[in-house]
Design a protein around this motif. Structure first.
Motif, PDB file in Angstrom:
ATOM      1  N   MET A 177       0.835  -1.204   0.000  1.00  0.00           N
ATOM      2  CA  MET A 177       0.000   0.000   0.000  1.00  0.00           C
ATOM      3  C   MET A 177       0.871   1.256   0.000  1.00  0.00           C
ATOM      4  N   ARG A 178       1.946   1.209   0.793  1.00  0.00           N
ATOM      5  CA  ARG A 178       2.856   2.363   0.825  1.00  0.00           C
ATOM      6  C   ARG A 178       3.470   2.614  -0.547  1.00  0.00           C
ATOM      7  N   LYS A 179       3.878   1.531  -1.216  1.00  0.00           N
ATOM      8  CA  LYS A 179       4.450   1.682  -2.562  1.00  0.00           C
ATOM      9  C   LYS A 179       3.442   2.287  -3.512  1.00  0.00           C
ATOM     10  N   LYS A 180       2.189   1.842  -3.399  1.00  0.00           N
ATOM     11  CA  LYS A 180       1.148   2.384  -4.281  1.00  0.00           C
ATOM     12  C   LYS A 180       0.961   3.877  -4.035  1.00  0.00           C
ATOM     13  N   LEU A 181       0.979   4.265  -2.759  1.00  0.00           N
ATOM     14  CA  LEU A 181       0.848   5.692  -2.438  1.00  0.00           C
ATOM     15  C   LEU A 181       2.045   6.497  -2.965  1.00  0.00           C
ATOM     16  N   ILE A 182       3.242   5.887  -2.817  1.00  0.00           N
ATOM     17  CA  ILE A 182       4.439   6.580  -3.333  1.00  0.00           C
ATOM     18  C   ILE A 182       4.359   6.727  -4.843  1.00  0.00           C
ATOM     19  N   TYR A 183       3.969   5.610  -5.504  1.00  0.00           N
ATOM     20  CA  TYR A 183       3.836   5.646  -6.969  1.00  0.00           C
ATOM     21  C   TYR A 183       2.723   6.599  -7.408  1.00  0.00           C
ATOM     22  N   VAL A 207      -5.309 -13.048  -3.509  1.00  0.00           N
ATOM     23  CA  VAL A 207      -4.290 -12.078  -3.077  1.00  0.00           C
ATOM     24  C   VAL A 207      -3.218 -11.971  -4.165  1.00  0.00           C
ATOM     25  N   TYR A 208      -3.004 -10.729  -4.689  1.00  0.00           N
ATOM     26  CA  TYR A 208      -1.994 -10.503  -5.733  1.00  0.00           C
ATOM     27  C   TYR A 208      -0.807  -9.709  -5.221  1.00  0.00           C
ATOM     28  N   GLU A 209      -0.984  -8.953  -4.158  1.00  0.00           N
ATOM     29  CA  GLU A 209       0.069  -8.088  -3.638  1.00  0.00           C
ATOM     30  C   GLU A 209       0.463  -8.528  -2.233  1.00  0.00           C
ATOM     31  N   ALA A 210       1.679  -8.169  -1.868  1.00  0.00           N
ATOM     32  CA  ALA A 210       2.178  -8.500  -0.533  1.00  0.00           C
ATOM     33  C   ALA A 210       2.209  -7.275   0.367  1.00  0.00           C
ATOM     34  N   ASP A 211       1.491  -6.204  -0.033  1.00  0.00           N
ATOM     35  CA  ASP A 211       1.484  -4.979   0.772  1.00  0.00           C
ATOM     36  C   ASP A 211       0.476  -5.098   1.914  1.00  0.00           C
ATOM     37  N   GLU A 212       0.173  -3.920   2.538  1.00  0.00           N
ATOM     38  CA  GLU A 212      -0.745  -3.928   3.673  1.00  0.00           C
ATOM     39  C   GLU A 212      -2.126  -4.438   3.281  1.00  0.00           C
ATOM     40  N   MET A 213      -2.625  -4.067   2.095  1.00  0.00           N
ATOM     41  CA  MET A 213      -3.925  -4.549   1.638  1.00  0.00           C
ATOM     42  C   MET A 213      -3.894  -6.060   1.425  1.00  0.00           C
ATOM     43  N   GLY A 214      -2.803  -6.553   0.876  1.00  0.00           N
ATOM     44  CA  GLY A 214      -2.652  -7.996   0.707  1.00  0.00           C
ATOM     45  C   GLY A 214      -2.658  -8.723   2.035  1.00  0.00           C
ATOM     46  N   GLN A 215      -1.980  -8.145   3.043  1.00  0.00           N
ATOM     47  CA  GLN A 215      -1.989  -8.745   4.379  1.00  0.00           C
ATOM     48  C   GLN A 215      -3.387  -8.741   4.983  1.00  0.00           C
ATOM     49  N   LEU A 216      -4.124  -7.618   4.743  1.00  0.00           N
ATOM     50  CA  LEU A 216      -5.499  -7.530   5.235  1.00  0.00           C
ATOM     51  C   LEU A 216      -6.371  -8.607   4.585  1.00  0.00           C
ATOM     52  N   PHE A 250      -7.376   7.920 -12.281  1.00  0.00           N
ATOM     53  CA  PHE A 250      -6.778   6.721 -12.876  1.00  0.00           C
ATOM     54  C   PHE A 250      -6.135   5.791 -11.846  1.00  0.00           C
ATOM     55  N   LYS A 251      -5.673   6.391 -10.738  1.00  0.00           N
ATOM     56  CA  LYS A 251      -4.940   5.588  -9.761  1.00  0.00           C
ATOM     57  C   LYS A 251      -5.793   5.095  -8.593  1.00  0.00           C
ATOM     58  N   LEU A 252      -6.998   5.691  -8.397  1.00  0.00           N
ATOM     59  CA  LEU A 252      -7.779   5.376  -7.217  1.00  0.00           C
ATOM     60  C   LEU A 252      -8.306   3.938  -7.239  1.00  0.00           C
ATOM     61  N   ASP A 253      -8.488   3.383  -8.440  1.00  0.00           N
ATOM     62  CA  ASP A 253      -8.975   1.999  -8.546  1.00  0.00           C
ATOM     63  C   ASP A 253      -8.042   1.006  -7.865  1.00  0.00           C
ATOM     64  N   PHE A 254      -6.752   1.302  -7.838  1.00  0.00           N
ATOM     65  CA  PHE A 254      -5.785   0.408  -7.208  1.00  0.00           C
ATOM     66  C   PHE A 254      -6.049   0.263  -5.703  1.00  0.00           C
ATOM     67  N   ILE A 255      -6.673   1.291  -5.114  1.00  0.00           N
ATOM     68  CA  ILE A 255      -6.963   1.254  -3.680  1.00  0.00           C
ATOM     69  C   ILE A 255      -8.401   0.786  -3.420  1.00  0.00           C
ATOM     70  N   ILE A 256      -9.353   1.285  -4.247  1.00  0.00           N
ATOM     71  CA  ILE A 256     -10.771   1.015  -3.994  1.00  0.00           C
ATOM     72  C   ILE A 256     -11.172  -0.394  -4.398  1.00  0.00           C
ATOM     73  N   ASN A 257     -10.652  -0.919  -5.514  1.00  0.00           N
ATOM     74  CA  ASN A 257     -11.066  -2.246  -6.001  1.00  0.00           C
ATOM     75  C   ASN A 257     -10.884  -3.351  -4.958  1.00  0.00           C
ATOM     76  N   PRO A 258      -9.716  -3.446  -4.294  1.00  0.00           N
ATOM     77  CA  PRO A 258      -9.593  -4.475  -3.241  1.00  0.00           C
ATOM     78  C   PRO A 258     -10.606  -4.295  -2.116  1.00  0.00           C
ATOM     79  N   ILE A 259     -10.913  -3.027  -1.778  1.00  0.00           N
ATOM     80  CA  ILE A 259     -11.897  -2.772  -0.728  1.00  0.00           C
ATOM     81  C   ILE A 259     -13.283  -3.202  -1.187  1.00  0.00           C
TER      82      ILE A 259
END
Length: 465
Positions: A1-7, A98-107, A68-77
């Motif tokens: 999630m942090r990487k996504k926010l940075i990106y 689960v596709y990512e190993a970030d905080e959302m993936g852990q959740l 364009f970038k908000l879907d990366f956060i909202i879709n998993p939710i």
């Protein structure tokens, strides 16, 4: 999630820096700030314009990036919400990939783990519930559980049948369903000592009811009362039958024994040969009756306790009836009674005990001969009816009044006690016949008319080759 926010944030920052740098270069080139500023007001006005332009373009770019970038956060939710809703509706097997190993993936991983544990718990509870209901449904004893408000929370089919209730009685006040003050007393004062009570619904039942106080193991508070209902109607009937049987046996044995003892004692003082022979004849007759009675009692006991199915074999009814005919023909002739046999044109077979079948027919024919006056007729008839063998034993005797027919197969039941004893009857012959018919999975009926005659009809299943 942090990487996504940075990106997500980094392109905006780079755009702002580049865009503002470009504006700064434009302003420097336009006014040549290294020299004296000619028009300070004009410089300020142009700077504000460029600043506003920078803010507007930066905002528009940020909005575009957010869209364009908000879907990366909202879709998993959204997926998480959708799966959570399905699980809440009972689809416990649903999971999120689960596709990512970030905080959302852990959740999501934690959510899937929770769903798996929940599915296992629900399955375990469902399995225990099914086992509990299977046990309760297979019990012969009735079980009713009521809460502290006396509402029925659990009731098994046996209790429904015992009290003659409908199946939709759960969550109803028990006294609305079972209107009996004794039930209320048992609930108000739980006592594990069984209480006997008699109810009359469709038929009279004798019940033993035990009330047990149920407490919560966690808080030790009372949560309800469990009623365990045992139907002892058949047991009580058997106890009464045993008591009657013992009383009848005692009476039947006492009569000949008393005669034998009395005449034996009298013989000590009798010197006259004719009188002595008369007394000896009486003793002999009574001893014979006593012997027959004991033999019938032993036969009846053997029929009730022995498994005759192990001796079952293919039995030809035509042959057995012919043998019975020749056995009883001499006895009928001595009494000037005509005994006739009419067999089926084809051989009929049953699966059973040959000796017991012959004993059954002999008992019926013997009774027919005993209660038919001289010059009368006794008929034995074998027919085939609806894939069953039909055997009739008919006489033209004295007949039986209708009020006696329902109890005719009871032990020691006699229509005319004095006449039965005088003819040597023990009162167990028809009871033995009934038990043998039951062993063969057959049925027996009787029809009679006084001074016309009696007909016993037996139906036995035909043996299939």
């Amino acid at each position: 999630m942090r990487k996504k926010l940075i990106y997500f944030i980094l392109p905006i920052i780079i755009f702002c820096v580049v865009f503002n740098y470009y504006l700064f270069v434009v302003i420097i080139n336009k006014y040549n700030l290294s020299s004296a500023i000619v028009d300070e007001l004009q410089f300020k006005f142009d700077f504000v314009q460029y600043a506003i332009a920078s803010i507007v373009f930066t905002t528009i770019f940020a909005i575009i990036m957010v869209v364009f970038k908000l879907d990366f956060i909202i879709n998993p939710i959204k997926k998480l919400t959708n799966i959570a809703t399905k699980i809440a509706l009972g689809q416990y097997e649903k999971r999120i990939e689960v596709y990512e190993a970030d905080e959302m993936g852990q959740l999501i991983h934690s959510f899937n783990l929770m769903a798996s544990r929940l599915e296992e718990t629900i399955k375990d509870l469902h399995d225990k519930k099914n086992k509990l209901y299977s046990i309760l449904n297979s019990m012969d004893d009735g079980v009713i559980f009521v809460d502290i408000e006396k509402n029925i929370l659990l009731i098994n089919p046996a209790a429904i049948d015992i009290f003659g209730l409908n199946h939709n009685v759960k969550n109803r006040y028990i006294l609305e369903v079972i209107r009996d003050k004794r039930i209320e007393e048992l609930i108000n004062n739980p006592d594990e000592t069984p209480v006997e009570m008699v109810i009359n619904n469709n038929k009279q039942r004798i019940l033993q009811v035990k009330s047990i106080s149920v407490t919560d193991y966690g808080t030790n508070n009372m949560i309800g009362v469990l009623l365990v209902i045992h139907d002892v109607t058949k047991i009580k009937a058997l106890e009464n039958m045993r008591s009657e049987f013992v009383a009848n046996v005692s009476h039947e044995l006492k009569t000949p024994l008393t005669s034998i003892k009395g005449f034996a004692e009298t013989l000590k003082y009798v010197e006259d040969k004719q009188t002595r022979d008369k007394f000896l004849d009486i003793i002999y007759v009574e001893s014979e009756r006593l012997s027959r009675l004991i033999n019938d009692i032993l036969t009846l006991s053997e029929l009730e306790n022995k498994d005759y199915s192990i001796n079952f074999q293919k039995v030809c009814l035509n042959e057995c009836l012919t043998e019975v005919y020749y056995i009883m023909h001499r006895i009928a002739q001595e009494k000037n009674i005509s005994l006739e046999l009419k067999s089926f044109e084809e051989d009929l077979y049953i699966y059973g005990d040959r000796d017991k079948f012959k004993q059954m027919i002999i008992n019926l024919v013997d009774n027919a001969i005993k209660y038919t006056p001289q010059g009368g007729n006794v008929f034995i008839k074998l027919e085939k009816e609806d894939m069953k063998a039909k055997i009739e034993v008919k006489d033209t005797g004295i007949g039986i009044p209708n009020q006696h027919l329902p109890r005719l197969f009871e032990r020691f039941y006699r229509v005319d006690k004095a006449r039965s004893r005088s003819m040597g009857g023990t009162g167990l012959g028809l009871a033995i016949v009934k038990h043998i018919v039951m062993i063969f999975n057959g049925t027996i009926d009787v029809q009679s008319e006084v001074n016309v005659g009696t007909t016993f009809t037996i139906h036995l299943p035909i043996y299939k080759h």
